[in-house]
Design a protein around this motif. Structure first.
Motif, short mmCIF file in Angstrom:
data_model
loop_
_atom_site.label_atom_id
_atom_site.label_comp_id
_atom_site.label_asym_id
_atom_site.label_seq_id
_atom_site.Cartn_x
_atom_site.Cartn_y
_atom_site.Cartn_z
N GLU A 165 -53.82 1.01 61.92
CA GLU A 165 -55.20 0.52 61.84
C GLU A 165 -55.46 -0.60 62.84
O GLU A 165 -56.62 -0.93 63.13
CB GLU A 165 -55.50 0.01 60.42
CG GLU A 165 -55.52 1.07 59.34
CD GLU A 165 -54.11 1.48 58.90
OE1 GLU A 165 -53.15 0.78 59.28
OE2 GLU A 165 -53.99 2.50 58.19
N LEU A 166 -54.41 -1.19 63.38
CA LEU A 166 -54.57 -2.33 64.30
C LEU A 166 -54.37 -1.93 65.76
O LEU A 166 -54.22 -2.79 66.62
CB LEU A 166 -53.58 -3.43 63.93
CG LEU A 166 -53.68 -3.96 62.49
CD1 LEU A 166 -52.64 -5.06 62.26
CD2 LEU A 166 -55.08 -4.49 62.20
N GLU A 167 -54.36 -0.62 66.05
CA GLU A 167 -54.09 -0.15 67.41
C GLU A 167 -55.07 -0.74 68.42
O GLU A 167 -54.67 -1.11 69.53
CB GLU A 167 -54.16 1.38 67.45
CG GLU A 167 -52.95 2.08 66.88
CD GLU A 167 -51.72 1.96 67.77
OE1 GLU A 167 -51.85 2.00 69.00
OE2 GLU A 167 -50.61 1.81 67.22
N GLY A 204 -36.27 3.83 72.62
CA GLY A 204 -35.46 3.68 71.43
C GLY A 204 -36.08 4.36 70.23
O GLY A 204 -36.82 5.35 70.33
N GLN A 205 -35.77 3.81 69.04
CA GLN A 205 -36.37 4.30 67.79
C GLN A 205 -37.54 3.39 67.45
O GLN A 205 -37.41 2.40 66.73
CB GLN A 205 -35.34 4.33 66.66
CG GLN A 205 -34.26 5.38 66.84
CD GLN A 205 -33.05 4.87 67.62
OE1 GLN A 205 -32.52 3.80 67.33
NE2 GLN A 205 -32.61 5.64 68.59
N SER A 206 -38.70 3.74 68.01
CA SER A 206 -39.88 2.90 67.85
C SER A 206 -40.41 3.00 66.43
O SER A 206 -40.37 4.06 65.80
CB SER A 206 -40.96 3.33 68.85
OG SER A 206 -42.11 2.54 68.70
N ASP A 207 -40.92 1.88 65.91
CA ASP A 207 -41.47 1.84 64.56
C ASP A 207 -42.49 0.71 64.51
O ASP A 207 -42.25 -0.37 65.05
CB ASP A 207 -40.36 1.61 63.54
CG ASP A 207 -40.82 1.87 62.11
OD1 ASP A 207 -41.79 1.21 61.67
OD2 ASP A 207 -40.23 2.71 61.43
N ALA A 208 -43.62 0.98 63.84
CA ALA A 208 -44.68 -0.04 63.76
C ALA A 208 -44.18 -1.32 63.11
O ALA A 208 -44.71 -2.41 63.39
CB ALA A 208 -45.87 0.52 62.98
#
Length: 309
Positions: A165-167, A204-208
């Motif tokens: 929601e904050l993109e 890498g292993q991207s995560d919010a």
């Protein structure tokens, strides 16, 4: 009597049966263990399109050269420089690299890069001959547990996880952090901010949960983007920045210390970052925060024109 030059060998994608020999030649400068690791990783992640970027040169049916181009997220690309069998003329390397460039451009790449160890060798001349320019050097820095904060650092800043929601807020603040930046300013404006963020997500292993809006009170003043490499027990600080009016207050060090603390909480053994060596304030800031320099590489970049659909 002058002898004529040998004919130029044909260049094209490696066939499935040629791929092992092509990869062996491509990474011939590495140790056997590193060659095996890179080959295994490529085979694990490869798609049919990926293999189209593994190019070989053949002379009389014999594989005499190999090069690799990889299209990545965010309209970016990387290349592994050509390697030739002993005795093969340098012109074959030029032909291979030109074919890699064609492959990358057809794949929609806007910027392609190659990192070279220092001091530079003849590989730099090969890159320049095919449209690449040395834009800067990267300083690779690492922070290990001895430098991590034992508790959450005290700071006037707050860190808000960047949910989907904050993109729009994230895109806006990243764009602002690029204003007047000393961190690879040559790249500004070449790609859209959406492409830039897509490139970051592919690391890498991207995560919010590891991406943050950095706030002072209710105001967004910067960002912190981290990613995980679980197998290496490593987190990477892929980007941090402050908008111009928030600089010069020591907040960069506070963001770096927060990143170290989060790395410790995750149980990782190290936090790494690559900084533009020409951005001396940033390098000094990382050293102040407890990072140590472990490697430096030259960045060669080529910008491709946008292709019509």
């Amino acid at each position: 009597m002058n002898q004529s030059s040998p004919p130029e060998p044909p260049v094209g994608p490696a066939t499935p049966d040629q791929r092992p020999a092509a990869l062996e030649l491509l990474w011939c400068d590495l140790s056997p263990a590193d060659r095996a690791q890179r080959s295994a990783l490529l085979r694990t992640e490869a798609t049919p399109e990926t293999w189209q970027g593994l190019l070989v040169a053949k002379r009389e049916g014999r594989l005499v050269g190999a090069a690799l181009g990889q299209v990545q997220a965010g309209k970016s690309g990387i290349l592994v420089l050509p390697r030739l069998l002993p005795g093969e003329p340098p012109s074959t390397a030029v032909r291979l690299l030109a074919a890699v460039n064609d492959f990358l451009q057809r794949g929609g790449v806007r910027i392609a890069q190659c990192l070279l160890p220092l001091p530079l060798t003849g590989d730099a001349d090969l890159l320049r001959a095919t449209g690449y320019q040395r834009i800067t050097d990267l300083s690779y820095l690492v922070s290990e547990p001895a430098a991590f904060p034992a508790s959450q650092p005290h700071s006037p800043l707050t860190f808000e996880p960047c949910t989907s929601e904050l993109e729009s807020r994230l895109a806006a603040i990243v764009q602002q952090t690029y204003q007047g930046t000393l961190d690879c300013p040559q790249l500004n404006g070449i790609r859209s901010i959406e492409d830039v963020l897509n490139g970051y997500r592919a690391s890498g292993q991207s995560d919010a949960c590891r991406w943050f809006l950095v706030k002072r009170g209710d105001e967004d003043v910067g960002c912190l983007l981290l990613t995980d490499y679980a197998e290496q027990e490593t987190w990477e600080l892929i980007y941090m920045g402050l908008k111009p009016e928030a600089r010069g207050r020591g907040w960069g060090t506070q963001i770096a210390r927060h990143a170290q603390w989060l790395t410790a909480l995750a149980g990782r053994r190290r936090l790494v970052v690559a900084a533009d060596a020409a951005n001396r304030p940033a390098v000094r800031m990382y050293v102040t925060a407890g990072f140590q320099l472990w490697e430096r590489r030259a960045v060669f970049l080529r910008v491709f024109s946008e292709q019509a659909p």
